[in-house]
Design an enzyme around this catalytic site. Structure first.
Site, short mmCIF file in Angstrom:
data_model
loop_
_atom_site.label_atom_id
_atom_site.label_comp_id
_atom_site.label_asym_id
_atom_site.label_seq_id
_atom_site.Cartn_x
_atom_site.Cartn_y
_atom_site.Cartn_z
CD GLU A 142 -2.75 -1.42 2.37
OE1 GLU A 142 -2.09 -1.56 3.41
OE2 GLU A 142 -3.99 -1.50 2.34
CD GLU B 112 -3.41 -6.38 3.85
OE1 GLU B 112 -3.38 -7.17 2.88
OE2 GLU B 112 -2.88 -5.26 3.82
N1 CO8 Z 1 4.79 -6.85 11.81
C1 CO8 Z 1 5.60 -7.00 12.85
N2 CO8 Z 1 6.77 -7.69 12.80
C2 CO8 Z 1 7.09 -8.25 11.61
C3 CO8 Z 1 6.29 -8.11 10.47
C4 CO8 Z 1 5.08 -7.37 10.60
N3 CO8 Z 1 4.27 -7.14 9.57
N4 CO8 Z 1 6.87 -8.77 9.45
C5 CO8 Z 1 8.01 -9.27 9.93
N5 CO8 Z 1 8.15 -8.97 11.23
C6 CO8 Z 1 9.26 -9.34 12.13
C7 CO8 Z 1 9.14 -10.78 12.57
O1 CO8 Z 1 8.23 -10.90 13.65
C8 CO8 Z 1 10.57 -11.08 12.96
O2 CO8 Z 1 10.81 -10.52 14.22
P1 CO8 Z 1 11.62 -11.39 15.35
O3 CO8 Z 1 12.97 -11.60 14.73
O4 CO8 Z 1 11.63 -10.48 16.52
O5 CO8 Z 1 10.87 -12.65 15.52
C9 CO8 Z 1 11.37 -10.29 11.95
O6 CO8 Z 1 10.49 -9.31 11.42
C10 CO8 Z 1 11.86 -11.14 10.78
O7 CO8 Z 1 10.75 -11.80 10.22
P2 CO8 Z 1 10.69 -13.40 10.03
O8 CO8 Z 1 11.52 -14.08 11.05
O9 CO8 Z 1 9.24 -13.77 9.94
O10 CO8 Z 1 11.39 -13.54 8.61
P3 CO8 Z 1 11.11 -14.67 7.50
O11 CO8 Z 1 12.18 -14.52 6.48
O12 CO8 Z 1 10.92 -16.00 8.13
O13 CO8 Z 1 9.71 -14.22 6.83
C11 CO8 Z 1 8.08 -12.71 5.93
C12 CO8 Z 1 9.57 -13.01 6.16
C13 CO8 Z 1 7.49 -13.72 4.94
C14 CO8 Z 1 7.96 -11.30 5.35
C15 CO8 Z 1 7.33 -12.81 7.30
O14 CO8 Z 1 8.01 -12.01 8.26
C16 CO8 Z 1 5.90 -12.37 7.25
O15 CO8 Z 1 5.04 -13.09 6.75
N6 CO8 Z 1 5.61 -11.15 7.77
C17 CO8 Z 1 4.27 -10.63 7.87
C18 CO8 Z 1 3.78 -10.20 6.52
C19 CO8 Z 1 2.35 -9.72 6.60
O16 CO8 Z 1 1.44 -10.49 6.85
N7 CO8 Z 1 2.16 -8.41 6.36
C20 CO8 Z 1 0.85 -7.81 6.37
C21 CO8 Z 1 0.56 -7.25 7.73
S1 CO8 Z 1 -1.10 -6.66 7.81
C22 CO8 Z 1 -1.06 -5.16 7.06
O17 CO8 Z 1 -0.05 -4.72 6.59
C23 CO8 Z 1 -2.36 -4.43 7.04
C24 CO8 Z 1 -2.18 -2.96 6.65
C25 CO8 Z 1 -3.43 -2.19 6.95
C26 CO8 Z 1 -3.67 -2.08 8.41
C27 CO8 Z 1 -5.04 -1.58 8.69
C28 CO8 Z 1 -5.24 -1.11 10.09
C29 CO8 Z 1 -6.13 -1.99 10.89
#
Ligand code: CO8
Length: 259
Positions: free
Chosen positions: A113, A133
């Site tokens: 976004e 999402e």
């Molecule tokens: N939020 C918070 N922390 C995150 C996020 C996130 N979106 N993405 C990654 N991190 C953190 C992980 O928790 C991790 O932290 P820690 O080392 O402390 O455990 C660190 O980043 C590294 O991430 P991973 O260990 O998961 O790394 P991988 O290589 O295994 O995976 C991915 C990478 C595939 C990107 C994975 O991290 C993932 O799936 N992340 C979430 C992606 C996601 O679902 N994003 C959408 C979120 S919802 C959103 O954006 C809605 C927007 C509108 C909001 C509306 C308001 C209500």
């Protein structure tokens, strides 16, 4: 100045990085508020003529809104968070200068976004883009349902949003979500070169053209054309129009002054 945003000026272009690499640059409230301030300062800076937006580190552009911060929100707090993100991204969309997202890795959810609120998008061949999402039990909330459909059309937007799939940079290019795909080590150079090319043109004309295109997307054709005629006329009250046309006639390079 800011903890989660880095803003660097290079001549008349600027590079803004979302800087929370340990959380893959996830957008929490603090980051959104800092982004708001940084955009405000770029808008007020008369020298900056194009802005590149990217993510710190080599893994992520932005991996979404911060799930840790969102997980315990109630309906009212969720709505407030969406409105905050929408307001900041609207400010990005309405910046008076062109903006380029340099997508250096994951651009998921709020990251996709954020890129969509920029005028143009260049992706590293390593980038992964999507709106996951619904896999978390929510809808996109930072205008993804609106800007993605306007950018790639409703059917492709629906497929991406309903499946939550992550697509490759090449697929994003094929569907018109990104302008081009480059090798990771070339990404910033390519984005900055595009910014510099734009910055060499008449800034007021570029800004008015941006406004006309953005306005036109939301209105009918005749209203959009009427607006275009207005901004076209306005250009003739600028020094840069006189300079641009004089330089053409005199067979020299124009020196635009943003006046
Ligand atoms: N939020 C918070 N922390 C995150 C996020 C996130 N979106 N993405 C990654 N991190 C953190 C992980 O928790 C991790 O932290 P820690 O080392 O402390 O455990 C660190 O980043 C590294 O991430 P991973 O260990 O998961 O790394 P991988 O290589 O295994 O995976 C991915 C990478 C595939 C990107 C994975 O991290 C993932 O799936 N992340 C979430 C992606 C996601 O679902 N994003 C959408 C979120 S919802 C959103 O954006 C809605 C927007 C509108 C909001 C509306 C308001 C209500």
């Amino acid at each position: 100045m800011w903890e989660n945003i880095v803003l660097e000026k290079e001549g008349n272009i600027a590079v803004l990085s979302i800087n929370r690499p340990r959380a893959l640059n996830a957008l929490n409230t603090k980051t959104l508020l800092e982004l708001d301030e940084a955009l405000e300062s770029v808008s007020k800076d008369g020298e900056v003529r194009a802005l590149v937006v990217t993510g710190s580190g080599d893994r992520a552009f932005v991996a979404g809104a911060d799930i840790n911060e969102m997980k315990d929100k109630n309906a009212m707090e969720g709505r407030e968070f969406a409105l905050l993100g929408q307001r900041v991204f609207a400010k990005l969309q309405d910046m008076p200068i062109p903006t380029i997202a340099a997508i250096n890795g994951y651009a998921l959810g709020g990251g996709c976004e954020l890129a969509l609120a920029c005028d143009m998008r260049i992706a590293s061949s390593k980038a992964k883009i999507g709106q996951p999402e619904v896999t978390l039990g929510i809808t996109p909330g930072f205008a993804g349902t609106q800007r993605l459909a306007r950018t790639v059309g409703p059917a492709i937007a629906k497929e991406l949003i309903f499946t939550g799939a992550q697509i490759s940079a090449d697929e994003a290019y094929r569907i018109g979500l990104v302008n081009r795909v480059v090798e990771p080590e070339k990404l910033m150079e390519e984005a900055k070169n595009l910014a510099l090319k734009i910055a060499s043109n008449a800034p007021i004309a570029v800004s008015l053209a941006k406004q006309a295109i953005n306005k036109g997307i939301d209105v009918d054709l005749s209203t959009g054309m009427a607006y275009e005629a207005e901004v076209f006329g306005l250009c003739f009250s600028t020094r840069d129009q006189k300079e641009g046309m004089a330089a053409f006639v005199e067979k020299r390079k124009a020196e635009f002054k943003n006046e």
